[in-house]
Design a protein around this motif. Structure first.
Motif, PDB file in Angstrom:
ATOM      1  N   SER A 159       0.811  -1.225   0.000  1.00  0.00           N
ATOM      2  CA  SER A 159       0.000   0.000   0.000  1.00  0.00           C
ATOM      3  C   SER A 159       0.843   1.273   0.000  1.00  0.00           C
ATOM      4  O   SER A 159       0.654   2.157   0.823  1.00  0.00           O
ATOM      5  N   LYS A 160       1.787   1.354  -0.923  1.00  0.00           N
ATOM      6  CA  LYS A 160       2.529   2.599  -1.086  1.00  0.00           C
ATOM      7  C   LYS A 160       2.894   2.770  -2.547  1.00  0.00           C
ATOM      8  O   LYS A 160       2.873   1.799  -3.323  1.00  0.00           O
ATOM      9  N   PRO A 161       3.184   4.015  -2.954  1.00  0.00           N
ATOM     10  CA  PRO A 161       3.495   4.246  -4.366  1.00  0.00           C
ATOM     11  C   PRO A 161       4.700   3.439  -4.826  1.00  0.00           C
ATOM     12  O   PRO A 161       5.520   2.981  -4.019  1.00  0.00           O
TER      13      PRO A 161
ATOM     14  N   PHE B  97      10.325  13.201  -4.561  1.00  0.00           N
ATOM     15  CA  PHE B  97       8.891  13.466  -4.606  1.00  0.00           C
ATOM     16  C   PHE B  97       8.103  12.346  -3.917  1.00  0.00           C
ATOM     17  O   PHE B  97       6.914  12.483  -3.683  1.00  0.00           O
ATOM     18  N   PHE B  98       8.790  11.240  -3.625  1.00  0.00           N
ATOM     19  CA  PHE B  98       8.189  10.154  -2.850  1.00  0.00           C
ATOM     20  C   PHE B  98       8.522  10.354  -1.372  1.00  0.00           C
ATOM     21  O   PHE B  98       9.502  11.010  -1.027  1.00  0.00           O
ATOM     22  N   LYS B  99       7.716   9.751  -0.518  1.00  0.00           N
ATOM     23  CA  LYS B  99       8.048   9.684   0.903  1.00  0.00           C
ATOM     24  C   LYS B  99       8.517   8.267   1.224  1.00  0.00           C
ATOM     25  O   LYS B  99       9.672   8.038   1.513  1.00  0.00           O
ATOM     26  N   ASP B 100       7.605   7.328   1.171  1.00  0.00           N
ATOM     27  CA  ASP B 100       7.957   5.918   1.330  1.00  0.00           C
ATOM     28  C   ASP B 100       7.447   5.202   0.088  1.00  0.00           C
ATOM     29  O   ASP B 100       6.289   5.374  -0.296  1.00  0.00           O
ATOM     30  N   PHE B 101       8.295   4.412  -0.571  1.00  0.00           N
ATOM     31  CA  PHE B 101       7.869   3.802  -1.830  1.00  0.00           C
ATOM     32  C   PHE B 101       8.591   2.489  -2.077  1.00  0.00           C
ATOM     33  O   PHE B 101       9.643   2.202  -1.479  1.00  0.00           O
ATOM     34  N   LEU B 102       8.000   1.684  -2.965  1.00  0.00           N
ATOM     35  CA  LEU B 102       8.617   0.441  -3.432  1.00  0.00           C
ATOM     36  C   LEU B 102       9.371   0.746  -4.722  1.00  0.00           C
ATOM     37  O   LEU B 102       8.799   1.281  -5.669  1.00  0.00           O
TER      38      LEU B 102
ATOM     39  N   ASP C 176      13.458  -0.396   0.218  1.00  0.00           N
ATOM     40  CA  ASP C 176      12.465  -1.408  -0.174  1.00  0.00           C
ATOM     41  C   ASP C 176      12.585  -1.560  -1.685  1.00  0.00           C
ATOM     42  O   ASP C 176      11.989  -0.799  -2.448  1.00  0.00           O
ATOM     43  N   VAL C 177      13.378  -2.523  -2.145  1.00  0.00           N
ATOM     44  CA  VAL C 177      13.756  -2.603  -3.553  1.00  0.00           C
ATOM     45  C   VAL C 177      13.695  -4.046  -4.046  1.00  0.00           C
ATOM     46  O   VAL C 177      13.985  -4.986  -3.295  1.00  0.00           O
TER      47      VAL C 177
END
Length: 684
Positions: A53-55, A320-325, A379-380
């Motif tokens: 549930s993240k961009p 531009f992201f905060k928390d993302f995959l 998170d990659v």
């Protein structure tokens, strides 16, 4: 319940079930998806995305692959926001200076307006909604402007809001919108009357119409561009800046003072001729900033506008992201690209600063260093059929996706001697054609591709060659004709770069398999063998006089995968079946869009003819530097395009030499020049 809604009629099969579960449980963390060709890696990733549930940011090594991923994920997530973020230049020549030739090359660029719109749409979507997936290229690590300014300068509007038309108009001007009464292009504003204004945000396909009543906003409407009809109304909206590089008036004043201070401190360190040149240029830029708020090459002063310390990483798409995959597709290519960008940019800037064309602060308008990029590897997922040592060492877990949903196994590989290879090749193509299938043949050079295609044509085989001289639409058309049976065979150089998905291909032939190099190393051989892994009757033939270490490693890995796949089929009672896929002729809109952005820049005949010998030489030297820089970071698509541009200037250079010889040495012997169609240029 996740924020992403996956739309697919498929169910996980083969190794997809285990891979999806393993990758989902490993979030957040560092993982590698080792997925063989045709195993459905994109579908696996879509399943993983739907479970979190993240961009999401997906990096691809070139624009063509990025466009393919954009289309696939748009199909998987039609109710979510899928965006496309690549370099917006149809053509880009960076500013540079070559001391040996005393040659200054100014920046030259042509911006693709639609790709620019898609870039702004991507950043605006990130702020508006968390269910955003962005497909991006290496352009994502380049300076993009302060995301805080981008957010805070956005103009909020709502029904009943007290604001005059003039107040809104002035606010729009400060965030890079412009008045244009006649042309409603992206970023333009039209005042219709004293109660109505229309805005064309570059991130929207429709226009906004704002209607006032007695000093208050009465209506906010979306207007179709084709027929000017009202498509909808909204209660609130947020108008984002028309450009990524926006700043406040206060920051501009502070930046100008900082630029002046740097100039005063740096000038005494330069030699006299360089000192005067830099002083004149910077003073001219400051004058333009004071009068217009902008100047040519303003990005070179980004550190002054951002207020960043020297050597601190610039803002980029990641910010531009905060928390993302983060997903790195084809990571074995992507990682070297990311590692090589900074060094090439630094080398070019060094001459500009040393010889008085730019202030040292220009160094800080740069791509991220690799260690700065690694900070985002929280998170990659690294994705590749042949992951490199970096990905494997960095990963906490590796999910192998070797067994295909279709039950297809990797094709058997036959190594044959070069003696009699042409006759054997013709026989293989003819036998494959008799079964209703097609053949791919890969060689080492464009010249060989053309000559072999000509030879096969003489043997009554319907054949076409495929290499970098052909533009994207042409390559797509050739591959369509191969699938449709108009051609029996395609001969190419690096068939991996096409992202081929050709179920009709049952033979892959690799010529000169024992010539070590990037086209015949372990990774390339495995990838090329995989081109045949979509047909149950497929076979691969390698022509070689010896077994190189790369060949041995590729053969062993292919056999390992075949064994696993056949064991799974036997245990599950699966009968392999050839992939069935419709033959789609037309190139998609997004693919057509990027075609222009991958073409070689051709100078006008007049401009080329007017260039002096020194200018031609300098241009060729510059192109060689760019080509080797691209090659060193394994960006071979770019290296090949630059080499093709080099040939244009080399041809004119030879013509000038011939003209001078005739003019000054009349009657004397003139040595023969190399044929223009031969590969006599630099090798990437």
């Amino acid at each position: 319940m996740g924020i992403f809604k996956l739309n697919s009629s498929f169910s996980p099969a083969g190794d997809q079930v285990k891979a999806i579960e393993a990758l989902s449980q490993a979030r957040p963390g560092r993982s590698t998806l080792l997925g063989v060709t045709g195993s459905g890696k994109t579908y696996t990733l879509a399943q993983v995305i739907a479970k979190q549930s993240k961009p999401v940011l997906i990096l691809a090594p070139n624009k063509t692959l990025a466009a393919q991923l954009y289309e696939e994920f748009s199909g998987f997530f039609p109710e979510n926001k899928v965006c496309y973020f690549v370099s917006y230049y149809d053509y880009y020549q960076p500013e540079s200076y070559m001391p040996a030739q005393d040659m200054y090359v100014p920046k030259e660029a042509k911006i693709n307006a639609e790709i620019e719109r898609l870039r702004i749409e991507a950043t605006a979507s990130l702020i508006n909604r968390p269910d955003t997936i962005i497909i991006a290229s290496v352009s994502s690590i380049y300076s993009l402007g302060d995301p805080t300014d981008y957010r805070t300068l956005a103009v909020p509007l709502s029904i009943g809001q007290e604001m005059s038309l003039d107040q809104l108009s002035r606010q729009l001007m400060t965030i890079q919108y412009h008045h244009n009464t006649y042309e409603r292009g992206p970023g333009s504003v039209q005042v219709v009357d004293d109660k109505t204004i229309e805005i064309s945000p570059p991130y929207m396909r429709e226009r906004l119409r704002i209607i006032w009543n007695d000093g208050h906003v009465e209506k906010i409407q979306t207007i179709r561009k084709l027929d000017d009809s009202v498509s909808g109304e909204m209660d609130t909206t947020l108008i984002f800046p028309a450009r990524h590089f926006v700043t406040t008036g206060e920051k501009r004043i502070r930046a100008m003072a900082s630029i002046e201070q740097e100039l005063e401190a740096w000038l005494p360190k330069l030699a006299e001729p360089h000192r005067e040149r830099l002083k004149a240029r910077v003073e001219r830029d400051l004058d333009m900033l004071a009068k217009r708020g902008h100047c040519a090459g303003i990005e070179n002063y980004s550190i002054h506008f951002d207020g960043r310390p020297v050597n601190q990483a610039p803002f980029c798409l990641f910010d531009f992201f905060k928390d993302f995959l983060l997903i790195l597709d084809e990571s074995h290519i992507m990682i070297p690209q990311l590692q090589g960008m900074y060094a090439g940019d630094r080398a070019r800037k060094n001459n500009l600063v040393t010889y008085g064309f730019r202030l040292p602060s220009a160094y800080d308008n740069r791509p991220l260093r690799f260690e700065e990029i690694e900070r985002y590897f929280r998170d990659v997922i690294f994705v590749s059929a042949t992951p490199g040592s970096y990905e494997l060492a960095m990963s906490d877990m590796v999910a192998e996706q070797v067994v295909r949903p279709t039950g297809l196994v990797d094709p058997p590989v036959d190594v044959r001697p070069r003696i009699g290879q042409l006759q054997d090749l013709v026989r293989e193509i003819q036998e494959t054609n008799e079964k209703g299938y097609r053949t791919l043949v890969t060689v080492l050079t464009k010249k060989l591709a053309e000559e072999l295609a000509l030879y096969l044509e003489g043997q009554k085989i319907r054949v076409c060659y495929l290499h970098s001289d052909l533009k994207t639409p042409q390559r797509t058309e050739i591959l369509h004709k191969l699938r449709a049976g108009i051609f029996d065979c395609v001969v190419g150089v690096n068939l991996l770069r096409e992202g081929l998905d050709l179920p009709e291909v049952a033979r892959v032939i690799i010529m000169d398999a024992d010539i070590e190099g990037f086209l015949r190393d372990k990774r390339s051989l495995i990838q090329t063998i995989g081109r045949a892994a979509r047909n149950v009757d497929a076979k691969v033939v390698l022509y070689a006089d010896k077994i190189t270490q790369s060949m041995r490693d590729a053969l062993d890995e292919t056999e390992r995968r075949r064994t696993m796949q056949m064991q799974h089929n036997e245990q599950q009672g699966i009968t392999p079946r050839t992939v069935i896929r419709d033959v789609v002729k037309s190139i998609s809109p997004i693919q057509a869009l990027i075609a222009r952005a991958t073409e070689v820049k051709k100078p006008s005949p007049r401009a080329l003819k007017n260039m002096t010998m020194e200018e031609l030489t300098a241009k060729m030297v510059l192109l060689e530097q760019e080509m080797h820089a691209a090659s060193s970071r394994h960006d071979y698509d770019t290296a090949i395009r630059i080499r093709d541009e080099w040939f244009m200037y080399q041809k004119r250079h030879a013509e000038v030499m011939r003209e001078k010889s005739v003019a000054h040495k009349k009657g004397e012997y003139i040595p023969a020049l190399p044929d223009d169609d031969k590969n006599t240029g630099p090798t990437p």
